[in-house]
Design a protein around this motif. Sequence first.
Motif, short mmCIF file in Angstrom:
data_model
loop_
_atom_site.label_atom_id
_atom_site.label_comp_id
_atom_site.label_asym_id
_atom_site.label_seq_id
_atom_site.Cartn_x
_atom_site.Cartn_y
_atom_site.Cartn_z
N ARG B 5 0.69 -1.23 0.03
CA ARG B 5 0.11 -0.04 0.05
C ARG B 5 0.83 1.38 -0.04
NH1 ARG B 5 -5.25 0.23 3.67
NH2 ARG B 5 -5.81 2.13 2.29
N PHE B 9 -0.14 3.98 -2.90
CA PHE B 9 -0.40 5.36 -2.37
C PHE B 9 0.65 6.30 -3.34
CE2 PHE B 9 -0.25 8.94 0.55
CZ PHE B 9 -1.52 9.08 0.35
N VAL B 13 0.17 9.46 -5.74
CA VAL B 13 0.29 10.91 -5.53
C VAL B 13 1.03 11.34 -6.42
CG1 VAL B 13 1.51 12.35 -3.86
CG2 VAL B 13 -0.16 10.57 -3.17
N ILE B 16 -0.76 11.70 -10.05
CA ILE B 16 -1.50 12.97 -9.69
C ILE B 16 -0.62 14.39 -10.04
CG2 ILE B 16 -3.19 14.41 -8.48
CD1 ILE B 16 -3.86 11.51 -7.12
N LEU C 6 -10.88 -2.43 -1.93
CA LEU C 6 -11.41 -1.39 -0.97
C LEU C 6 -10.31 -0.66 -0.50
CD1 LEU C 6 -13.57 -1.62 2.20
CD2 LEU C 6 -11.33 -0.82 2.33
N THR C 7 -9.05 -1.09 -0.46
CA THR C 7 -8.03 -0.39 -0.05
C THR C 7 -7.24 0.46 -1.11
OG1 THR C 7 -6.48 -2.29 -0.46
CG2 THR C 7 -7.18 -1.88 1.74
N ALA C 8 -7.31 -0.29 -2.51
CA ALA C 8 -6.87 0.50 -3.54
C ALA C 8 -7.75 1.69 -3.85
CB ALA C 8 -7.03 -0.52 -4.93
N PHE C 9 -9.12 1.64 -3.79
CA PHE C 9 -10.05 2.69 -4.10
C PHE C 9 -9.66 3.76 -3.12
CE2 PHE C 9 -14.08 5.08 -3.80
CZ PHE C 9 -14.29 5.48 -5.13
N THR C 10 -9.55 3.26 -1.90
CA THR C 10 -9.56 4.41 -0.63
C THR C 10 -8.13 4.93 -1.14
OG1 THR C 10 -10.71 2.96 0.71
CG2 THR C 10 -9.06 4.51 1.85
N ASP C 11 -6.97 4.37 -1.29
CA ASP C 11 -5.56 4.80 -1.56
C ASP C 11 -5.77 5.95 -2.53
OD1 ASP C 11 -4.52 3.14 0.35
OD2 ASP C 11 -3.30 1.85 -1.24
N GLY C 12 -6.58 5.65 -3.66
CA GLY C 12 -6.90 6.55 -4.61
C GLY C 12 -7.45 7.88 -4.55
N VAL C 13 -8.57 7.78 -3.70
CA VAL C 13 -9.47 9.06 -3.08
C VAL C 13 -8.35 9.71 -2.33
CG1 VAL C 13 -11.17 9.46 -1.93
CG2 VAL C 13 -11.76 8.04 -3.72
N LEU C 14 -7.65 9.21 -1.43
CA LEU C 14 -6.75 9.77 -0.36
C LEU C 14 -5.78 10.53 -1.10
CD1 LEU C 14 -6.76 7.99 2.89
CD2 LEU C 14 -8.32 9.55 2.08
N ALA C 15 -5.00 9.62 -2.15
CA ALA C 15 -4.03 10.40 -2.83
C ALA C 15 -4.25 11.75 -3.70
CB ALA C 15 -3.47 9.54 -3.76
N ILE C 16 -5.60 11.77 -4.17
CA ILE C 16 -6.34 12.67 -4.91
C ILE C 16 -6.66 14.05 -4.02
CG2 ILE C 16 -8.12 13.73 -6.50
CD1 ILE C 16 -8.12 10.47 -7.20
N TRP C 57 -4.62 7.78 6.24
CA TRP C 57 -4.35 7.04 5.42
C TRP C 57 -3.40 5.86 6.32
CZ3 TRP C 57 0.73 5.41 4.09
CH2 TRP C 57 0.51 4.22 3.08
N HIS C 60 -5.70 3.71 8.19
CA HIS C 60 -6.53 2.85 7.40
C HIS C 60 -5.51 1.82 7.03
CE1 HIS C 60 -9.00 1.83 3.98
NE2 HIS C 60 -9.86 2.40 4.32
N HIS C 61 -4.31 2.07 6.68
CA HIS C 61 -3.26 1.06 6.29
C HIS C 61 -3.06 0.13 7.29
CE1 HIS C 61 0.76 -0.35 5.93
NE2 HIS C 61 0.82 -0.04 4.62
N TRP D 57 -19.26 2.02 -8.11
CA TRP D 57 -17.99 1.47 -7.53
C TRP D 57 -18.20 -0.06 -6.87
CZ3 TRP D 57 -16.00 0.26 -2.74
CH2 TRP D 57 -14.67 -0.36 -3.15
#
Lengths: 197, 197, 197, 197
Positions: B5, B9, B13, B16, C6-16, C57, C60-61, D57
């Motif tokens: 992860r 992550f 980042v 983006i 779930l973790t991949a989507f969360t990583d994506g959203v938090l990175a953005i 993050w 969550h990790h 999703w």
Amino acid sequence: MGRERLTAFTDGVLAIIVTIMVLELRPPHGTSLHDLAELTPVFLSYVLSFLYVAIYWNNHHHFFHLAPRVDGAVLWANMHLLFWLSLVPFTTAWMGENHFASVPTAVYGASLLAPAIAWVIMQTTIIRMQGADSPLRKALGRDRKAVISPILYLSGIGFSFVNTAVAGLMYLAVALIWLIPDRRIETALAAAEGASA
Amino acid sequence: MGRERLTAFTDGVLAIIVTIMVLELRPPHGTSLHDLAELTPVFLSYVLSFLYVAIYWNNHHHFFHLAPRVDGAVLWANMHLLFWLSLVPFTTAWMGENHFASVPTAVYGASLLAPAIAWVIMQTTIIRMQGADSPLRKALGRDRKAVISPILYLSGIGFSFVNTAVAGLMYLAVALIWLIPDRRIETALAAAEGASA
Amino acid sequence: MGRERLTAFTDGVLAIIVTIMVLELRPPHGTSLHDLAELTPVFLSYVLSFLYVAIYWNNHHHFFHLAPRVDGAVLWANMHLLFWLSLVPFTTAWMGENHFASVPTAVYGASLLAPAIAWVIMQTTIIRMQGADSPLRKALGRDRKAVISPILYLSGIGFSFVNTAVAGLMYLAVALIWLIPDRRIETALAAAEGASA
Amino acid sequence: MGRERLTAFTDGVLAIIVTIMVLELRPPHGTSLHDLAELTPVFLSYVLSFLYVAIYWNNHHHFFHLAPRVDGAVLWANMHLLFWLSLVPFTTAWMGENHFASVPTAVYGASLLAPAIAWVIMQTTIIRMQGADSPLRKALGRDRKAVISPILYLSGIGFSFVNTAVAGLMYLAVALIWLIPDRRIETALAAAEGASA
């Protein structure tokens, strides 16, 4: 080194490119269908660029099935490809906002030609790394698309100064040629899976 | 804990950062090549920053091949690195839009120096976690690049007030030094794979 | 179902989230250090929010190391958390651009309190799904942080109307409490790995 | 080919869509709660669209558990779905900024109907690829939701010209129908895991 992070990073960059392009599609101030219709050139250029990025992603996806291992040179060849693709939202916006004016339409064509060249460089880099028995080279065979595409791009760039509708159709033609890109690689993959079954 | 992860992550980042920087490249209002040419300083600063983020990604990619396990301290050291890198789009835009004016060029240099320091901190954190037999420490050996880079950054920051072209060339020089970053780690990986084969 | 997407989507959203917040940090028009200094409140609010998203993050990790399986309810509890976090860039910008005015500072506190509540809901949802032997519940033990945090958030919201510097320090205090979040879970993981070795 | 990159790319695009929508929620110039309250229609349309993307999703997540293998046709069917979803931030902003005016509200409904149709096409493509024993077809059974949803969307589009509040409620109704989407697939997965245990 495995291909995992190369494909993950590429997926991320392409996902962002495809999504931020839509930010250029700014909501009109009016609330009628007529106001919406004025966005048509911006919308059409978005559709065309979405199609292009989608094709690159699809080809990338198929391509790296035959390249499970990568090295530093492949990482940079891929990054070089992503650099040119990252400029597509800019050229798309310039062309769309100016209703397919000549110079922006020609520059848009150039911004499609550049990643096409970068793709060939990446392909060559991978085949060189894989050596004599390169599974990628075998799957690709004679690469007619790679010969026709630059001719169409260059014609499109030229036609931008004569008739931008023709230029646009030429860019669309390259997209359609590549739209079903994977027969060769899917065939190779199916054969490999059959052999190992 | 595994590195999965952390790398996912980080890939997100960096993908983006590299892509939103291009949003600063706003389509000009005119439609001539001359209008496009006025974007040259913004474009050049984009190219330089793209190169930097690409180098960080490439190094990160190689680096964590030798760090399959991470702990909370490494997560934070990596997050600290990402914080400074997240500021690069801002400093890139400030420098580009002001045609490499002195203060923005110096601040840009500082925004490159900060992640370089964060990188060394992260490296040290991982080596400490790995203990006496750290495979990363062995692969890195004597780290000459890490000594030269800050000297070049600081020189570039100083030259921003004398000649910003020289400052820009110094920042470019650091990029070129790091462009082929992976020999040591690729060698270590190849040796490890050979040993386990 | 596995936790991977779930973790991949969360990583994506938090990175953005973490990266688009920096878009609010708009390059000043002038080119002096004084012009840059005017961005201080926007920069400080960015740093605070970066820290918060980084903490989420990190937690969550660690958290999902003890929750390898998820169900539909957990997916929605996680999505609920992401919803509130997605509003943080908005409240951060409002507070920063208005130099920590009272109402924006209070609303910012509310936008930190909401994901904190969402986190507790997610935690409860996972523990309920895991049943009597929930490894997550065992690792968490008595959850003092979860009791103190909302009190500090609410105090901060209240102090926004008295002294926004105190409010900001209270928000910072919660961040510092959570900065090293993982001892309990890292201990549980180390024990589990030791047991299975 | 495995589903891994298809799901990774989709996660990336949906994560970005959901996050850039919040960029439309621009901080008000004033600093009172009244200034904030003026954003209510923009906020409500954001909440509705967040819910929609979250549902897509979630369904995608469940769906591809029963489709571990994909081919070129599935890749394109998925890309087609993403194209329509990528337009949702645009229609959301248009509707929100114009306080649910008739045409924008109808266009918003159309922008929800389009991905719903794309979803059915993708579903059909996967079932066709899987052949006679398609586990997905078995899990889906009779698909009542897929019949009711377009009727509600079309009704909502019609009501946009009569009463936009009713239209909004109809769009919300579809969301609520799909909110718990996974019973059939979770049941099928649990059965499969039980059988293989």
